[in-house]
Design an enzyme around this catalytic site. Sequence first.
Site, short mmCIF file in Angstrom:
data_model
loop_
_atom_site.label_atom_id
_atom_site.label_comp_id
_atom_site.label_asym_id
_atom_site.label_seq_id
_atom_site.Cartn_x
_atom_site.Cartn_y
_atom_site.Cartn_z
N HIS A 141 0.81 -1.21 0.00
CA HIS A 141 0.00 0.00 0.00
C HIS A 141 0.85 1.27 0.00
CE1 HIS A 141 -3.98 -1.97 1.59
NE2 HIS A 141 -3.41 -2.66 0.61
N GLU B 66 0.73 4.01 1.76
CA GLU B 66 1.16 4.51 3.07
C GLU B 66 2.34 3.69 3.59
OE1 GLU B 66 -1.73 3.46 2.05
OE2 GLU B 66 -3.41 4.43 3.05
N CYS C 215 -6.11 1.82 5.25
CA CYS C 215 -6.67 0.55 5.72
C CYS C 215 -6.17 0.28 7.14
CB CYS C 215 -6.28 -0.59 4.77
SG CYS C 215 -4.56 -1.11 4.97
N CYS D 197 -2.23 -0.43 7.30
CA CYS D 197 -1.41 0.78 7.20
C CYS D 197 -1.58 1.64 8.44
CB CYS D 197 -1.76 1.58 5.95
SG CYS D 197 -1.21 0.75 4.45
O1 LIG Z 1 -5.22 2.92 2.09
C1 LIG Z 1 -5.02 2.25 1.07
N1 LIG Z 1 -3.84 2.33 0.41
C2 LIG Z 1 -3.57 1.64 -0.72
O2 LIG Z 1 -2.51 1.77 -1.29
N2 LIG Z 1 -4.55 0.80 -1.21
C3 LIG Z 1 -4.31 0.08 -2.44
C4 LIG Z 1 -4.24 -1.40 -2.39
C5 LIG Z 1 -4.78 -1.80 -3.73
O3 LIG Z 1 -3.75 -1.70 -4.72
C6 LIG Z 1 -5.82 -0.76 -4.01
C7 LIG Z 1 -7.22 -1.12 -3.56
O4 LIG Z 1 -7.81 -1.85 -4.56
P1 LIG Z 1 -9.37 -1.95 -4.77
O5 LIG Z 1 -9.93 -0.54 -4.59
O6 LIG Z 1 -9.51 -2.46 -6.17
O7 LIG Z 1 -9.88 -2.91 -3.74
O8 LIG Z 1 -5.41 0.39 -3.30
C8 LIG Z 1 -5.74 0.68 -0.58
C9 LIG Z 1 -6.02 1.39 0.54
C10 LIG Z 1 -7.31 1.35 1.27
O9 LIG Z 1 -7.90 0.15 1.17
ZN LIG Z 2 -3.19 0.01 3.62
#
Ligand SMILES: O=c1[nH]c(=O)n([C@H]2C[C@H](O)[C@@H](COP(=O)(O)O)O2)cc1CO
Ligand SMILES: [Zn+2]
Length: 159
Positions: free
Chosen positions: A77, A79, A103, A106
């Site tokens: 992710h 963060e 999430c 993170c």
């Molecule tokens: O805070 C976040 N930071 C972050 O980098 N992500 C990323 C993980 C995935 O590559 C994508 C989420 O995928 P999707 O929306 O298709 O479920 O975003 C997702 C979140 C929140 O879920």
């Molecule tokens: Zn996250």
Amino acid sequence: MKRTDYINWDEYFMGIALLTAMRSKDPNSQVGACIVSPENKILSLGYNGMPIGCSDDEMPWEREGDPLDTKYMYVCHAELNAILNSAHNNLKGARVYVTLFPCNECTKAIIQSGIAEVVYYGDKYHDSDSSVAARFMFKKAGVKLTAYTPTGRRAELEL
Ligand SMILES: O=c1[nH]c(=O)n([C@H]2C[C@H](O)[C@@H](COP(=O)(O)O)O2)cc1CO
Ligand SMILES: [Zn+2]
């Protein structure tokens, strides 16, 4: 006299988070994070992507199916990348600008790194268990949550 239509700090850092997100290969959600010191110095940047050495072309970007064939098992992710990319910087008291509310995983890393404030743009998973757990932990840990208020200011870059 100085010009007056310069962008403010929040626009600047959220703008950089949004630009950073444009590096993401995720077809569904491109997320960017920008960590800033109390003196408004940029400490780190990150976007969601596959771990180093795991080729973007060989990893799955699917959202559904066998868990091992979805991105969720592998993607790092924004963060977390920003925190891990800042290994030499002290993040105590810092702010993180994120294009999407963090999430729960993170959130743990944000809290443990000493970040004091999260400024978030999108919140499309507000009602998910992950977001509920994240808010619960942020509240307990005393991390300030600030919803970014878009100013309507548009930035056009010829790249
Ligand atoms: O805070 C976040 N930071 C972050 O980098 N992500 C990323 C993980 C995935 O590559 C994508 C989420 O995928 P999707 O929306 O298709 O479920 O975003 C997702 C979140 C929140 O879920
Ligand atoms: Zn996250």
